[in-house]
Design a protein around this motif. Structure first.
Motif, mmCIF file in Angstrom:
data_model
loop_
_atom_site.group_PDB
_atom_site.id
_atom_site.type_symbol
_atom_site.label_atom_id
_atom_site.label_comp_id
_atom_site.label_asym_id
_atom_site.label_seq_id
_atom_site.Cartn_x
_atom_site.Cartn_y
_atom_site.Cartn_z
ATOM 1 N N SER A 217 42.470 26.685 42.185
ATOM 2 C CA SER A 217 42.998 27.444 42.667
ATOM 3 C C SER A 217 42.027 28.331 44.320
ATOM 4 O O SER A 217 42.583 27.352 45.026
ATOM 5 N N HIS A 247 47.329 34.710 47.993
ATOM 6 C CA HIS A 247 48.161 34.130 46.527
ATOM 7 C C HIS A 247 47.031 32.869 46.046
ATOM 8 O O HIS A 247 47.533 33.357 45.052
ATOM 9 N N TYR A 248 46.334 32.467 46.756
ATOM 10 C CA TYR A 248 45.422 31.622 46.595
ATOM 11 C C TYR A 248 44.619 32.343 45.698
ATOM 12 O O TYR A 248 44.016 31.473 44.779
ATOM 13 N N LEU A 251 45.473 34.503 42.507
ATOM 14 C CA LEU A 251 45.668 33.278 41.679
ATOM 15 C C LEU A 251 44.347 32.753 41.032
ATOM 16 O O LEU A 251 44.590 32.891 39.498
ATOM 17 N N PHE A 298 46.825 35.138 34.774
ATOM 18 C CA PHE A 298 47.796 34.432 35.516
ATOM 19 C C PHE A 298 48.884 35.055 36.897
ATOM 20 O O PHE A 298 49.489 35.054 36.909
ATOM 21 N N TYR A 301 48.558 38.565 39.130
ATOM 22 C CA TYR A 301 47.270 38.409 40.329
ATOM 23 C C TYR A 301 48.565 39.503 41.424
ATOM 24 O O TYR A 301 47.166 39.454 42.025
#
Lengths: 564, 333
Positions: A217, A247-248, A251, A298, A301
């Motif tokens: 990610s 978000h990336y 994550l 996960f 996050y």
């Protein structure tokens, strides 16, 4: 203490290895690579430490002008990146590399050359990060939020160096993680089922899955950022979404927190039983909760993003998952404390660090839960309260666990003991210094001090608390320097350790210190998670105890009469 | 080192612990929740630490031979711990949900906001879309200070002109990110007139530290008076003030209007703060200086020395020009 009666005829003297330096460039031995990871981590820990001392000096009083604004921002960007990717992770991988094959009774990692390649990728990543000094270091923070990290706002090449370095280190770490997974699955000693593995190996094994799933990610996000920066892309700017980067990033970023803490928990789960002279309380719960954490890590996050303006259901879902992950974490803490119960506790230096770990990590965990209570996050996120919280987890937790592991495994790695007296002085300086630095920062956050500021107005109390924090940082640094001196001196002059100086029960203590190439001359039979206990107590091996968890456990008459 | 002079607008000393001294029904529930959560947390911490230290002391090795009882665990205890922890967390989650509904109600977010707050590198702009000036032209825009009427729940829209910032006025409301291309909304309310400190809470570049602001809560009458005055266009300096008149000419000649708006004068820049009523404000450049003539002169002399990295270049004005420009800006009440 009991030591295992194992063949030791091939024990080499600690300093008998070839002294040819080039050996380190071509070595594929997991122990050598482990040592190199540890050395790399220690070197960058020193660099990251000097950076933070400069930052603390700048913050010692309001309106200080020791560092310029941009210089300060470069320092905290490098400090975060260095400590996470170049200090803590290499040190954890160092312990993993060194100990995992020994603990599971393997000769080496499954792919020794891939192992070396992973190390050198990480090392070159570090070199690239610091080569950015020639061009202007990155200054958008280790989290590099778009669009601040995009070309219009970070025009120097520093961020590009940063992205390249992280890509390289991420690749190296991922390769090592895959190697660990395959080694664990394929090369455990005969008789060692997964549920008989030492807990450190357990946690490193599970951790490798987190690494393998989380780092892609980050890599994807870095490549998109570079497309934006170098090719005029629009992923995170100019019509793209700045929040997409977050978000990336998170994550990857939140599992990363567990990546940095799981092996540390593994070390603690080894140290506490040995110095309580008892098995870990609730082995299956300690190991199994690791699986729960790996999956949940996960799913939590977006709690880093509670202020970006999510809709209510999204906020609530991530608040709930974040609270949920407190349960498996709490299981670990309660089992460590329960392991102390009715033990016979030896207050050695590794044990002191482990006890400080329990206290500090619990504190950091509790302030962590306060962020899951979402409205508190809406008040305190990105304040000094957060800085205090995650340093309690990653420094009061992980670093203390690493220091515990260092003092615990130093005899195995070098064949010599660290000085206990020296170690205790350093322990108290580090503990008092650490708590002095970060305890007051909770208050600063509540007083309204945002994080990542190079200076601050002279509001009541701010100057005094910051000064206290800075002075404590130097006490902490002095304690760490003492530890370094202890290592250097003891490496040459320390007491000879022998195979099993602590009377521990897992396989790494069955071989010589340091272990020979190939690790074992002969493996003891493995029938439980404590093969060396079984060897020393043939009259009462673990695997013949009734497999039940009743009120008392199964206790032999002589144990019941154990005089305390 | 930058000295902070006493601010004329500071009604009272700032709260020492703003997160625990709410001045708003939208912030008070967070404080209550903080006390509950930290109280529970500290009780658990005391229990864990107390047991740890007690066990270490009680079961320390005192020279006994042999090993202590080898206790492997107890599945029932584990389940009990899990359920206890789960119960506490369910309790906290319910409190969380209730508090969110109280401090961040979502109904009514479709209308025109009362205030639009925009983060810039590195100052906060506040504009009032519901206010019009007597001529029906333009909007009220100010910087560094957000005026609000007391006793009324106001809808704030937070946006950004460049990178991500974060609006944090701890005593009055939750915090909210200011994200380019995204108008985030929150409610804000102040119970009593006063000045409440705020700051940017998301790292936003070189001068993140000096992106502070003040929320000035006024009685509704005072607020309306303020708003009416702010809605007026910039008045030319009185003819008696030669220095200020020269300053006004200098403002045009130097091209200040490329970056700053001065309503009524034809300056329409949007890079820096709207200066139409500059002299009515308490702080300069995100709080780095209080707005006094001396400080203003120092700022204009070399902005880069006061706030390195700020978008405003050094115009290398001489002493006479500095006096003129300062005199002019001081007339912009």
């Amino acid at each position: 203490m009991t030591t295992a009666p194992l063949p030791t005829e091939t024990a080499p003297a600690p300093a008998s290895r070839p002294r040819n330096f080039t050996r380190w460039l071509s070595t594929t031995d997991h122990k050598d690579i482990g040592m190199m990871y540890l050395a790399l981590g220690a070197l960058f820990f020193l660099i990251g430490g000097v950076e933070v001392l400069m930052m603390r000096l700048q913050l010692a009083r309001p309106g200080n002008t020791l560092l310029q604004a941009t210089t300060y921002n470069e320092f905290f960007t490098l400090h975060g990146t260095t400590m996470i990717f170049l200090a803590v992770m290499p040190i954890l991988l160092g312990f993993s590399n060194y100990l995992l094959p020994l603990q599971i009774g393997a000769k080496d990692m499954a792919f020794p050359r891939l192992n070396a390649f992973g190390f050198w990728l990480t090392a070159f990543g570090g070199v690239i990060l610091y080569l950015s000094l020639l061009e202007g270091p990155p200054d958008a923070g280790w989290f590099a939020y778009a669009p601040l990290s995009e070309r219009p706002f970070s025009s120097s090449l520093g961020t590009d160096f940063w992205a390249a370095a992280l890509l390289m280190m991420g690749m190296g770490t991922t390769l090592t993680a895959l190697n660990i997974i395959i080694t664990t699955v394929r090369y455990r000693a005969v008789g060692m089922g997964l549920w008989k593995m030492p807990l450190f190996s357990w946690m490193v094994f599970v951790n490798s899955f987190i690494i393998a799933f989380a780092l892609p990610s980050l890599s994807a996000a870095l490549i998109m950022l570079e497309v934006d920066r170098a090719l005029g892309g629009r992923f995170f700017q100019g019509g793209g979404s700045p929040v997409l980067w977050q978000h990336y990033f998170w994550l990857f970023g939140h599992p990363e927190v567990y990546i940095m803490v799981l092996p540390a928990w593994g070390i603690i789960s080894e140290v506490i039983p040995v110095f309580s002279r008892k098995p870990i309380f609730g082995y299956k719960f300690v190991a199994g909760s690791t699986l729960a954490i790996a999956v949940l890590s996960f799913a939590v996050y977006a709690h880093h993003m509670f202020a970006v303006g999510f809709a209510r259901p999204v906020n609530l879902a991530f608040a709930a998952s974040t609270m949920l992950i407190a349960i498996p974490t709490g299981i670990k803490v309660t089992n460590w404390v329960a392991t102390l119960w009715k033990g016979s506790i030896r207050l050695t230096v590794p044990m002191l660090y482990a006890i400080a770990f329990i206290v500090q990590f619990t504190f950091g965990g509790i302030t962590g839960v306060s962020f899951a209570v979402l409205p508190i996050d809406w008040q305190l996120t990105d304040s000094y309260y957060v800085v205090a919280h995650f340093h309690y987890v990653l420094m009061g937790g992980t670093l203390f666990a690493l220091l515990s592991g260092l003092h615990f495994y130093f005899p195995k790695m070098t064949g010599r003991m660290l000085s206990e007296g020296f170690g205790k002085i350093a322990f108290w300086m580090i503990t008092l210094g650490f708590n002095g630095v970060f305890l007051v920062q909770h208050a600063l956050g509540m007083m309204g001090m945002p994080r990542r500021v190079y200076t601050y107005p002279d509001l009541p109390g701010w100057g005094a608390l910051n000064l206290f924090s800075t002075v404590s940082a130097f006490v902490l640094a002095l304690g760490l320097v003492l530890t370094l001196i202890n290592i250097v001196i003891s490496w040459r002059l320390g007491r000879i350790a022998g195979d099993n100086p602590w009377g521990a029960w897992t396989l790494e203590w069955a071989t010589t210190s340091p272990p020979p190439k190939g690790n074992f001359v002969r493996l003891p039979p493995v029938k439980s998670s404590r093969p060396l206990w079984d060897l020393a107590h043939p009259e009462d091996p673990d695997h013949q105890r009734p497999p039940r968890h009743d009120q008392q456990g199964h206790i032999r008459p002589e144990e019941r009469n154990h005089e305390r | 080192m930058l000295k902070q002079g006493p601010s004329l607008l500071l009604a009272s000393a700032p709260a020492a612990l703003p997160t625990l001294q709410p001045a708003s029904p939208l912030a008070a529930p967070i404080t209550t929740l903080t006390y509950v959560t930290l109280g529970l947390g500290l009780a658990i911490f005391a229990l864990v630490t107390g047991l740890t230290f007690y066990f270490v002391w009680r079961y320390r090795h005192r020279g006994a031979e042999g090993e202590p009882p080898q206790i492997f665990g107890n599945a029932r205890d584990e389940v009990v711990w899990m359920l206890m922890a789960g119960g506490i967390l369910v309790f906290l989650f319910i409190l969380t949900w209730i508090t969110m509904n109280r401090i961040d109600p979502q109904a009514g977010q479709d209308g025109t906001p009362d205030v639009i707050v925009t983060g810039h590198q590195w100052f906060w702009e506040a504009s009032y879309p519901r206010a019009t000036n007597p001529a029906g032209l333009g909007v009220v825009s100010t910087a560094g200070e957000i005026h609000i009427p007391t006793g009324k729940k106001l809808l704030l829209e937070v946006g950004s002109a460049d990178v991500i910032h974060d609006f944090w006025a701890p005593q009055l409301a939750r915090k909210m990110d200011a994200i380019p291309g995204q108008g985030n909304r929150l409610w804000i309310q102040a119970d009593k007139p006063g000045t409440y400190l705020g700051a940017c809470s998301e790292f936003c570049g070189a001068q993140h530290a000096w992106m502070r602001f003040k929320v000035i809560a006024q009685t509704p009458q005072d607020f309306q008076a303020w708003l009416a005055r702010q809605a007026q266009q910039a008045a030319p300096p009185p003819p008696a003030q030669a220095e200020a008149l020269a300053g006004a000419a200098l403002f045009v000649r130097q091209g200040c209007g490329e970056c700053h708006t001065l309503r009524g004068v034809g300056a329409r820049g949007t890079v820096g703060p709207d200066l139409t009523h500059f002299a009515s404000r308490g702080i300069i450049a995100g709080g780095v200086l209080d707005n006094t003539p001396d400080n203003l002169r120092r700022w204009l002399h070399n902005p880069q020395a006061v706030k390195p990295g700020v978008r405003m270049p050094n115009y290398r004005l001489n002493d006479a020009q500095l006096r003129q420009l300062t005199a002019y800006l001081e007339t912009l009440q």
